[in-house]
Design an enzyme around this catalytic site. Structure first.
Site, mmCIF file in Angstrom:
data_model
loop_
_atom_site.group_PDB
_atom_site.id
_atom_site.type_symbol
_atom_site.label_atom_id
_atom_site.label_comp_id
_atom_site.label_asym_id
_atom_site.label_seq_id
_atom_site.Cartn_x
_atom_site.Cartn_y
_atom_site.Cartn_z
ATOM 1 N N ARG A 46 -3.103 -13.776 -8.203
ATOM 2 C CA ARG A 46 -1.869 -13.016 -8.160
ATOM 3 C C ARG A 46 -0.840 -13.983 -8.268
ATOM 4 O O ARG A 46 -0.698 -14.763 -7.463
ATOM 5 C CB ARG A 46 -2.023 -12.187 -7.248
ATOM 6 C CG ARG A 46 -0.598 -11.457 -6.770
ATOM 7 C CD ARG A 46 -0.241 -10.323 -7.809
ATOM 8 N NE ARG A 46 0.724 -9.396 -7.367
ATOM 9 C CZ ARG A 46 2.023 -9.718 -7.243
ATOM 10 N NH1 ARG A 46 2.362 -10.886 -7.822
ATOM 11 N NH2 ARG A 46 2.848 -8.806 -7.089
ATOM 12 N N THR A 52 5.714 -7.237 -11.116
ATOM 13 C CA THR A 52 6.004 -6.627 -12.336
ATOM 14 C C THR A 52 5.594 -5.168 -12.552
ATOM 15 O O THR A 52 4.625 -4.754 -11.535
ATOM 16 C CB THR A 52 5.018 -7.383 -13.576
ATOM 17 O OG1 THR A 52 3.816 -7.295 -13.468
ATOM 18 C CG2 THR A 52 5.687 -8.684 -13.634
ATOM 19 N N GLU A 54 3.635 -1.781 -13.004
ATOM 20 C CA GLU A 54 2.211 -1.393 -13.140
ATOM 21 C C GLU A 54 1.812 -0.868 -14.627
ATOM 22 O O GLU A 54 2.435 -0.406 -15.387
ATOM 23 C CB GLU A 54 1.724 -0.456 -12.320
ATOM 24 C CG GLU A 54 2.071 -0.851 -10.815
ATOM 25 C CD GLU A 54 1.260 -2.117 -10.191
ATOM 26 O OE1 GLU A 54 0.067 -2.210 -11.019
ATOM 27 O OE2 GLU A 54 1.499 -2.799 -9.382
ATOM 28 N N ARG A 97 -7.423 -11.472 -4.566
ATOM 29 C CA ARG A 97 -6.933 -12.218 -5.554
ATOM 30 C C ARG A 97 -6.358 -13.598 -4.779
ATOM 31 O O ARG A 97 -5.768 -13.524 -3.742
ATOM 32 C CB ARG A 97 -5.645 -11.541 -6.393
ATOM 33 C CG ARG A 97 -6.301 -10.475 -6.760
ATOM 34 C CD ARG A 97 -5.180 -9.632 -7.603
ATOM 35 N NE ARG A 97 -4.245 -9.047 -6.678
ATOM 36 C CZ ARG A 97 -3.258 -8.308 -6.981
ATOM 37 N NH1 ARG A 97 -3.140 -7.841 -8.138
ATOM 38 N NH2 ARG A 97 -2.483 -7.592 -5.780
#
Length: 161
Positions: A46, A52, A54, A97
């Site tokens: 990530r 940003t 989705e 992530r």
């Protein structure tokens, strides 16, 4: 294996990854997430300090400029491209992530380039702030130049702000 043991194991794996090592892009997930390979395993990454719209969130519609953000990331980080990851305090998010600044082959912070195009906004996920100033400066440039989400001709309402 208990949930605690799994989390501890994941944290240990993330801590073992060296800052500045070269990874290879496997695929772009969306405008702020990529999958990289470090020759041992694949890792979801990530991009830190940028958010940003989705495109792949379960149960959510594709947001305005989400496809454009994903396309820009695919252009900047094509499959097979080498990247260098730099980390901050927290190495993993709640989705496991890795959280990183992603630098391309030209040593450009891709996180900031997404914001510079007006396709992402600066965001802090405390305690991580390492790349925030660079991303915010890029976002402000996009606003001054009316790029992406700041374009007066944009016909939709962008995602995060």
């Amino acid at each position: 294996m208990t949930a605690v043991a799994v989390v501890v194991g994941l944290l240990a794996l993330a801590a073992d990854r060296r800052e500045g090592q070269r990874d290879t892009v496997v695929r772009v997930v969306d405008g702020d997430t990529v999958v990289v390979d470090d020759d041992d395993a694949q890792h979801r990454v990530r991009l830190l300090d940028v958010d940003t719209p989705e495109t792949v969130a379960p149960g959510q519609p594709v947001q305005c400029l989400g496809p454009e953000a994903s396309a820009l990331l695919e252009q900047r980080l094509p499959v097979g491209a080498e990247v260098v990851l730099e980390f901050d305090e927290d190495r993993l998010d709640r989705y496991d992530r890795e959280l990183a600044g992603v630098f391309d082959a030209d040593d450009v912070l891709v996180n900031a380039e997404i914001a510079r195009a007006g396709l992402g906004v600066a965001v802090v996920h405390t305690p991580n702030r390492r790349f925030y100033a660079d991303v915010l400066e890029a976002q402000e440039e996009a606003e001054r130049r009316e790029r992406g989400r700041y374009s007066p001709s944009l016909a939709c309402t962008p995602g995060p702000r």
